[in-house]
Design an enzyme around this catalytic site. Structure first.
Site, PDB file in Angstrom:
ATOM      1  N   CYS A 112       0.761  -1.409  -0.101  1.00 33.13           N
ATOM      2  CA  CYS A 112       0.325  -0.058  -0.287  1.00 33.13           C
ATOM      3  C   CYS A 112       0.687   1.000   0.204  1.00 33.13           C
ATOM      4  O   CYS A 112      -0.176   2.067  -0.662  1.00 33.13           O
ATOM      5  CB  CYS A 112      -0.762  -0.002   1.177  1.00 33.13           C
ATOM      6  SG  CYS A 112      -1.823  -1.187   1.293  1.00 33.13           S
ATOM      7  N   HIS A 236      -3.151   6.672   3.614  1.00 32.86           N
ATOM      8  CA  HIS A 236      -3.180   5.746   2.891  1.00 32.86           C
ATOM      9  C   HIS A 236      -4.541   5.709   3.185  1.00 32.86           C
ATOM     10  O   HIS A 236      -5.101   5.715   4.502  1.00 32.86           O
ATOM     11  CB  HIS A 236      -2.631   4.705   3.057  1.00 32.86           C
ATOM     12  CG  HIS A 236      -3.244   3.497   2.525  1.00 32.86           C
ATOM     13  ND1 HIS A 236      -3.711   3.275   2.310  1.00 32.86           N
ATOM     14  CD2 HIS A 236      -2.985   1.787   3.451  1.00 32.86           C
ATOM     15  CE1 HIS A 236      -4.252   1.522   1.407  1.00 32.86           C
ATOM     16  NE2 HIS A 236      -3.663   1.063   2.327  1.00 32.86           N
ATOM     17  N   ASN A 266      -9.986   0.253   0.753  1.00 30.96           N
ATOM     18  CA  ASN A 266      -8.408   0.039   0.688  1.00 30.96           C
ATOM     19  C   ASN A 266      -8.619  -0.533  -0.408  1.00 30.96           C
ATOM     20  O   ASN A 266      -8.852  -1.903  -1.112  1.00 30.96           O
ATOM     21  CB  ASN A 266      -8.209  -0.932   1.987  1.00 30.96           C
ATOM     22  CG  ASN A 266      -7.314  -1.216   1.457  1.00 30.96           C
ATOM     23  OD1 ASN A 266      -6.111  -0.197   1.204  1.00 30.96           O
ATOM     24  ND2 ASN A 266      -6.055  -1.841   2.748  1.00 30.96           N
TER      25      ASN A 266
HETATM   26  O1  UT7 Z   1      -3.422  -1.058   3.803  1.00 32.77           O
HETATM   27  C1  UT7 Z   1      -3.428  -2.558   4.830  1.00 32.77           C
HETATM   28  C2  UT7 Z   1      -3.812  -3.394   4.829  1.00 32.77           C
HETATM   29  N1  UT7 Z   1      -5.333  -3.056   6.682  1.00 32.77           N
HETATM   30  C3  UT7 Z   1      -5.065  -2.158   7.475  1.00 32.77           C
HETATM   31  O2  UT7 Z   1      -5.314  -1.277   7.105  1.00 32.77           O
HETATM   32  C4  UT7 Z   1      -5.587  -3.056   8.579  1.00 32.77           C
HETATM   33  C5  UT7 Z   1      -5.822  -2.766   9.655  1.00 32.77           C
HETATM   34  N2  UT7 Z   1      -6.223  -2.923  10.614  1.00 32.77           N
HETATM   35  C6  UT7 Z   1      -7.995  -2.763  10.711  1.00 32.77           C
HETATM   36  O3  UT7 Z   1      -8.656  -2.417  10.178  1.00 32.77           O
HETATM   37  C7  UT7 Z   1      -8.562  -3.696  11.444  1.00 32.77           C
HETATM   38  O4  UT7 Z   1      -7.636  -3.969  12.680  1.00 32.77           O
HETATM   39  C8  UT7 Z   1      -9.932  -3.794  11.465  1.00 32.77           C
HETATM   40  C9  UT7 Z   1     -11.143  -3.078  10.387  1.00 32.77           C
HETATM   41  C10 UT7 Z   1      -9.667  -5.220  10.161  1.00 32.77           C
HETATM   42  C11 UT7 Z   1     -10.862  -4.608  12.261  1.00 32.77           C
HETATM   43  O5  UT7 Z   1     -11.280  -3.646  13.303  1.00 32.77           O
HETATM   44  P1  UT7 Z   1     -11.207  -4.299  14.930  1.00 32.77           P
HETATM   45  O6  UT7 Z   1     -11.765  -3.520  15.716  1.00 32.77           O
HETATM   46  O7  UT7 Z   1      -9.555  -4.201  14.956  1.00 32.77           O
HETATM   47  O8  UT7 Z   1     -11.547  -5.621  14.643  1.00 32.77           O
HETATM   48  P2  UT7 Z   1     -10.867  -6.969  15.618  1.00 32.77           P
HETATM   49  O9  UT7 Z   1     -10.356  -7.651  14.630  1.00 32.77           O
HETATM   50  O10 UT7 Z   1     -10.209  -6.672  16.553  1.00 32.77           O
HETATM   51  O11 UT7 Z   1     -12.416  -7.885  15.737  1.00 32.77           O
HETATM   52  C12 UT7 Z   1     -13.300  -7.535  16.481  1.00 32.77           C
HETATM   53  C13 UT7 Z   1     -14.748  -8.030  16.580  1.00 32.77           C
HETATM   54  C14 UT7 Z   1     -13.948 -10.113  16.613  1.00 32.77           C
HETATM   55  O12 UT7 Z   1     -15.023 -10.998  16.743  1.00 32.77           O
HETATM   56  P3  UT7 Z   1     -15.167 -11.046  18.709  1.00 32.77           P
HETATM   57  O13 UT7 Z   1     -13.515 -11.515  18.435  1.00 32.77           O
HETATM   58  O14 UT7 Z   1     -14.636  -9.926  19.434  1.00 32.77           O
HETATM   59  O15 UT7 Z   1     -16.410 -11.445  18.773  1.00 32.77           O
HETATM   60  C15 UT7 Z   1     -13.879 -10.187  15.079  1.00 32.77           C
HETATM   61  O16 UT7 Z   1     -14.505 -11.233  15.249  1.00 32.77           O
HETATM   62  O17 UT7 Z   1     -15.080  -8.533  14.673  1.00 32.77           O
HETATM   63  C16 UT7 Z   1     -15.086  -9.117  14.404  1.00 32.77           C
HETATM   64  N3  UT7 Z   1     -15.168  -9.659  13.304  1.00 32.77           N
HETATM   65  C17 UT7 Z   1     -16.011  -9.161  12.134  1.00 32.77           C
HETATM   66  N4  UT7 Z   1     -17.815  -9.333  12.930  1.00 32.77           N
HETATM   67  C18 UT7 Z   1     -18.256  -8.719  11.924  1.00 32.77           C
HETATM   68  C19 UT7 Z   1     -13.979  -9.347  12.439  1.00 32.77           C
HETATM   69  N5  UT7 Z   1     -14.395  -8.615  10.721  1.00 32.77           N
HETATM   70  C20 UT7 Z   1     -15.885  -9.208  10.544  1.00 32.77           C
HETATM   71  C21 UT7 Z   1     -16.888  -8.784   9.871  1.00 32.77           C
HETATM   72  N6  UT7 Z   1     -18.459  -8.387  10.155  1.00 32.77           N
HETATM   73  N7  UT7 Z   1     -16.438  -8.069   8.773  1.00 32.77           N
END
Ligand code: UT7
Length: 311
Positions: A112, A236, A266
């Site tokens: 990215c 980004h 993204n």
């Molecule tokens: O270009 C570079 C690429 N990457 C990035 O910029 C990504 C950087 N990271 C992020 O943007 C965030 O970490 C995410 C958007 C990927 C995830 O957000 P988060 O607030 O960090 O969520 P999390 O991974 O802590 O997950 C929270 C909950 C989990 O459930 P539990 O364990 O709390 O029960 C996940 O399983 O959300 C769940 N979850 C979802 N729920 C509904 C993860 N993905 C999804 C989804 N829909 N798509």
């Protein structure tokens, strides 16, 4: 003589994939995606449109904006992690489509942050008086490497292309400062393998918030400017919460940050040139405005640039 942007262009496929569409594909909700990422919809290229096609369309738009003909291009740099083939490069494929017979052509891989790496490579060739007109493209067809059964990643990505033509500009304009960096110890935090993209979301999130803020502050200082001098911040477009953290670190009002993540998701190396092109086409960016571009990505990699707009 400085090195600056002579023209910008973008391309987004027509097909829109909304959060509601994704609700039917994986266990997710519009509410979760919007509140956690800021994304409402993304564009997906059809089967007949590959990475080089999107790169070509964005390039044509950027060259038209710059008033540069294909035969005047000296170098084509394409930042992508989703090339049509492992080789030849997308850069060679678009050289042929454009008819840019005088240009050297190569792809570069910095995920990215790729477009930042491309722009700074171009700057070196221009300032050393080696090359004059350089086409830099950020382009991705992430839909072809997305695992559509993995809700952790499927909701985040989209397809698109952004391009800039760089060349010599009046002293005092163009690239005022930059920073590039990488940390291979984080390689496994974000990488591609079968059956798709693997990401340690929380770790990448923490890295992104820290690095984007730091790099943006560094390039502003290196340019001899202060935070208040920034007219446009173009981060980004991965996640609105990461983008907001950078904006707050720079103490900028909301309207100084360009935001396209809600529309395109993204699109990796293409988010920054797409957002730049969109802001420019909307008439938001004027001569002598200070524009800060800042990106991060798999590698891990990062890069930031301060530009004084205009030729
Ligand atoms: O270009 C570079 C690429 N990457 C990035 O910029 C990504 C950087 N990271 C992020 O943007 C965030 O970490 C995410 C958007 C990927 C995830 O957000 P988060 O607030 O960090 O969520 P999390 O991974 O802590 O997950 C929270 C909950 C989990 O459930 P539990 O364990 O709390 O029960 C996940 O399983 O959300 C769940 N979850 C979802 N729920 C509904 C993860 N993905 C999804 C989804 N829909 N798509």
């Amino acid at each position: 003589m400085g090195a600056g942007v002579l023209g910008v262009g973008k391309f987004s496929p027509e097909k829109v994939l909304t959060n509601f569409d994704l609700e039917k594909m994986v266990d997710t909700s519009d509410e979760w995606i919007r509140t956690r990422t800021g994304i409402e919809e993304r564009r997906i290229a059809d089967d007949d449109t590959d990475t080089s096609d999107m790169a070509y369309y964005a390039s044509v738009n950027a060259m038209k904006d710059a008033g540069v003909q294909a035969e005047d291009l000296d170098l084509i740099l394409v930042a992508t992690v989703t090339p049509d083939y492992p080789f030849p490069s997308v850069a060679c494929l678009i050289q042929e489509k454009l008819g840019a017979w005088n240009a050297a052509a190569m792809d570069l891989s910095a995920a990215c942050a790729g477009c930042m790496y491309g722009m700074i490579t171009a700057k070196q060739f221009i300032e050393s008086d080696t090359y004059k007109n350089i086409l830099v493209v950020g382009v991705e067809k992430l839909s072809k490497i997305t695992n559509w059964e993995d809700r952790n990643t499927a909701v985040l990505f989209g397809d698109g292309a952004g391009a800039v033509v760089m060349g010599p500009v009046t002293d005092g304009r163009g690239v005022l400062s930059f920073e590039l960096g990488s940390d291979g110890s984080g390689a496994k935090e974000l990488f591609q393998d079968e059956p798709g993209i693997y990401m340690n979301g929380r770790e990448v999130f923490k890295f992104a918030v820290r690095q984007m803020g730091e790099s943006a502050v560094n390039v502003v200082e290196k340019a001899g400017l202060t935070k208040g001098d920034i007219d446009h911040l173009i981060p980004h477009q991965a996640n609105i919460r990461i983008m907001e953290a950078s904006r707050q670190r720079l103490e900028l009002p909301e309207d100084r940050m360009v935001k396209t993540v809600q529309k395109y998701g993204n699109t990796s190396s293409s988010t920054i040139p797409i957002a730049l092109a969109e802001a420019y086409e909307d008439g938001r960016i004027n001569d002598d405005d200070i524009v800060v571009l800042v990106g991060f990505g798999g590698g891990l990699t990062w890069g930031a640039v301060t530009l004084k707009w205009g030729q």
